[in-house]
Design a protein around this motif. Structure first.
Motif, mmCIF file in Angstrom:
data_model
loop_
_atom_site.group_PDB
_atom_site.id
_atom_site.type_symbol
_atom_site.label_atom_id
_atom_site.label_comp_id
_atom_site.label_asym_id
_atom_site.label_seq_id
_atom_site.Cartn_x
_atom_site.Cartn_y
_atom_site.Cartn_z
ATOM 1 N N GLU A 100 -11.543 -13.004 -10.264
ATOM 2 C CA GLU A 100 -10.862 -12.375 -9.140
ATOM 3 C C GLU A 100 -9.376 -12.699 -9.188
ATOM 4 N N VAL A 101 -8.565 -11.669 -9.187
ATOM 5 C CA VAL A 101 -7.114 -11.824 -9.175
ATOM 6 C C VAL A 101 -6.569 -10.986 -8.020
ATOM 7 N N ILE A 102 -5.820 -11.611 -7.151
ATOM 8 C CA ILE A 102 -5.229 -10.909 -6.013
ATOM 9 C C ILE A 102 -3.789 -10.554 -6.357
ATOM 10 N N PHE A 103 -3.477 -9.260 -6.328
ATOM 11 C CA PHE A 103 -2.123 -8.808 -6.625
ATOM 12 C C PHE A 103 -1.234 -8.953 -5.393
ATOM 13 N N SER A 104 -0.020 -9.389 -5.626
ATOM 14 C CA SER A 104 1.008 -9.439 -4.577
ATOM 15 C C SER A 104 1.956 -8.271 -4.776
ATOM 16 N N ASN A 105 2.505 -7.759 -3.681
ATOM 17 C CA ASN A 105 3.492 -6.694 -3.818
ATOM 18 C C ASN A 105 4.679 -7.220 -4.617
ATOM 19 N N PRO A 106 4.995 -6.606 -5.739
ATOM 20 C CA PRO A 106 6.072 -7.131 -6.599
ATOM 21 C C PRO A 106 7.471 -6.867 -6.060
ATOM 22 N N SER A 112 6.859 5.969 -1.480
ATOM 23 C CA SER A 112 7.571 7.239 -1.295
ATOM 24 C C SER A 112 6.845 8.395 -1.981
ATOM 25 N N ARG A 113 5.966 8.076 -2.908
ATOM 26 C CA ARG A 113 5.144 9.100 -3.553
ATOM 27 C C ARG A 113 3.832 8.460 -3.948
ATOM 28 N N GLY A 114 2.716 9.091 -3.543
ATOM 29 C CA GLY A 114 1.410 8.496 -3.763
ATOM 30 C C GLY A 114 0.783 8.834 -5.102
ATOM 31 N N TYR A 115 -0.341 8.195 -5.353
ATOM 32 C CA TYR A 115 -1.119 8.373 -6.580
ATOM 33 C C TYR A 115 -1.932 9.658 -6.485
ATOM 34 N N THR A 116 -1.823 10.554 -7.480
ATOM 35 C CA THR A 116 -2.549 11.823 -7.452
ATOM 36 C C THR A 116 -3.434 12.057 -8.672
ATOM 37 N N TYR A 117 -3.378 11.171 -9.653
ATOM 38 C CA TYR A 117 -4.130 11.374 -10.899
ATOM 39 C C TYR A 117 -5.625 11.468 -10.598
ATOM 40 N N PRO A 118 -6.379 12.368 -11.243
ATOM 41 C CA PRO A 118 -5.946 13.249 -12.351
ATOM 42 C C PRO A 118 -5.379 14.605 -11.918
ATOM 43 N N LYS A 119 -5.185 14.815 -10.623
ATOM 44 C CA LYS A 119 -4.619 16.078 -10.155
ATOM 45 C C LYS A 119 -3.120 16.083 -10.429
ATOM 46 N N PRO A 120 -2.635 17.054 -11.201
ATOM 47 C CA PRO A 120 -1.198 17.095 -11.521
ATOM 48 C C PRO A 120 -0.366 17.520 -10.316
ATOM 49 N N GLN A 121 0.901 17.139 -10.345
ATOM 50 C CA GLN A 121 1.828 17.497 -9.270
ATOM 51 C C GLN A 121 2.853 18.471 -9.821
ATOM 52 N N LEU A 122 3.161 19.498 -9.036
ATOM 53 C CA LEU A 122 4.133 20.504 -9.451
ATOM 54 C C LEU A 122 5.547 19.934 -9.324
ATOM 55 N N MET A 123 6.309 20.062 -10.384
ATOM 56 C CA MET A 123 7.682 19.573 -10.399
ATOM 57 C C MET A 123 8.642 20.704 -10.002
ATOM 58 N N SER A 124 9.874 20.318 -9.707
ATOM 59 C CA SER A 124 10.877 21.289 -9.268
ATOM 60 C C SER A 124 11.218 22.298 -10.346
ATOM 61 N N SER A 218 8.200 2.650 -10.104
ATOM 62 C CA SER A 218 6.826 3.160 -10.136
ATOM 63 C C SER A 218 5.895 2.060 -10.651
ATOM 64 N N ILE A 219 4.763 1.888 -9.958
ATOM 65 C CA ILE A 219 3.804 0.842 -10.327
ATOM 66 C C ILE A 219 2.459 1.491 -10.640
ATOM 67 N N GLU A 220 1.907 1.135 -11.804
ATOM 68 C CA GLU A 220 0.614 1.671 -12.224
ATOM 69 C C GLU A 220 -0.366 0.516 -12.445
ATOM 70 N N VAL A 221 -1.667 0.839 -12.346
ATOM 71 C CA VAL A 221 -2.728 -0.128 -12.626
ATOM 72 C C VAL A 221 -3.730 0.528 -13.562
ATOM 73 N N ALA A 233 -5.462 0.467 -4.072
ATOM 74 C CA ALA A 233 -6.653 -0.365 -3.905
ATOM 75 C C ALA A 233 -6.339 -1.832 -4.178
ATOM 76 N N TYR A 234 -5.167 -2.125 -4.752
ATOM 77 C CA TYR A 234 -4.826 -3.493 -5.151
ATOM 78 C C TYR A 234 -3.578 -4.034 -4.438
ATOM 79 N N PHE A 235 -2.761 -3.145 -3.862
ATOM 80 C CA PHE A 235 -1.540 -3.588 -3.194
ATOM 81 C C PHE A 235 -1.590 -3.233 -1.706
#
Length: 240
Positions: A100-106, A112-124, A218-221, A233-235
Motif C-alpha cells: 500500500e502506497v498513499i500518494f500525496s498531492n505533488p 483544470s482539465r479532467g481525465y477522459t481516457y480512452p475517450k478522446p477530446q476534441l482540440m481547437s 499534467s499528472i498521469e498514473v 482515484a489516487y490524489f
C-alpha cells in the motif's frame, strides 16, 4: 714380623694412598657430573614440552580468532546483501505488488482539465487527443514534488508531453509528470520521497500548450503493464 707388616702398610698409604684418594675424588666428580647432566637434560625437555604446549595453545587461539572474524565478516556481507535485496524489492514494479502506497498531492492547485481516457477530446485545431492524466492549474516555476517514495525511471521530452519525469513506486504503479520546465532536478535511478522536488511547472508541451489550457502540470498514473489509470482515484485535488 708384626713390625714389618705395619711398616709395609704405612709405606703403602704413604706411596699409593695419594693415588687411591685421587681415584675416589675423580669417581665422585664423575658421578656428580652425570647427575647434573641428567637433571639439565630433564629441565630442557620440560621447557621444550612447555613451549610446544604454549605454541599449540597460541595457534589454536589465533585460528579460533581468525575463524570468528571470518564468520563476522561473512555475516555482515550477508546482512548487507539481504538489506540490498529488500530495498530493491521495495521498488520492484515489474509484476506489481500489493504494497500500500498513499500518494500525496505533488503540488498545490485544482484540476483544470479532467481525465477522459480512452475517450478522446476534441482540440481547437479540429484534431482529437487522448487525455491520459489530469491537468493541475499552477503558475510557471512552481515546484513539483514526487507523489510518494520511489525511483526515477525516465527523464525525457516529447512533442505532446513536453519535458517529463516518470517515477516507479512500491505498489507497482508509476506516476508521470509532464509539461515541466527545463529545470528538472532528478536523474534516472534517483531514489525520491514526498519531500523531493523533481522539477518546476513549465510550458514545454507543443500540443497541450499553456496558451490553450492555462499554466499547468499534467499528472498521469499507470500500472506495471503501462495501462493508464484515473489519477483522481489516487490524489485529493479539487476540481476548478
Amino acid at each position: 714380623m708384626n713390625l714389618n707388616k705395619k711398616d709395609k702398610v704405612k709405606d703403602f698409604f704413604r706411596k699409593d694412598g695419594f693415588y687411591l684418594a685421587l681415584f675416589l675424588c675423580l669417581c665422585v666428580i664423575a658421578t656428580v657430573a652425570i647427575v647434573t647432566t641428567k637433571k639439565n637434560n630433564s629441565l630442557e625437555e620440560n621447557n621444550t614440552a612447555q613451549n610446544e604446549f604454549t605454541l599449540n595453545i597460541d595457534e589454536q587461539e589465533t585460528s579460533e580468532a581468525k575463524k570468528q572474524n571470518a564468520e563476522r565478516v561473512e555475516e555482515d556481507i550477508t546482512n548487507e546483501l539481504v538489506e540490498a535485496e529488500e530495498e530493491e524489492s521495495d521498488l520492484n514494479v515489474s509484476s506489481g505488488t500489493n504494497t500500500e502506497v498513499i500518494f500525496s498531492n505533488p503540488i498545490n492547485g485544482v484540476i483544470s482539465r479532467g481525465y477522459t481516457y480512452p475517450k478522446p477530446q476534441l482540440m481547437s485545431d479540429g484534431t482529437s487527443r487522448n487525455i491520459r492524466g489530469i491537468d493541475i492549474s499552477a503558475a510557471i516555476g512552481s515546484e513539483i514534488n514526487a507523489a510518494a517514495v520511489g525511483e526515477v525511471k525516465e527523464v525525457s521530452s516529447k512533442v505532446e508531453e513536453g519535458n517529463y519525469v516518470v517515477i516507479a513506486h512500491a505498489n507497482g504503479l508509476y506516476t508521470k509528470y509532464t509539461n515541466l520546465s527545463n529545470d528538472i532536478r532528478v536523474n534516472v535511478g534517483d531514489r525520491v520521497t514526498e519531500e523531493t522536488v523533481i522539477g518546476t511547472v513549465g510550458n514545454s508541451s507543443m500540443i497541450f500548450t499553456n496558451d490553450q489550457f492555462g499554466e499547468h502540470v499534467s499528472i498521469e498514473v499507470q500500472d506495471a503493464s503501462g495501462k493508464d489509470l484515473d489519477p483522481t482515484a489516487y490524489f485529493t485535488f479539487k476540481e476548478d
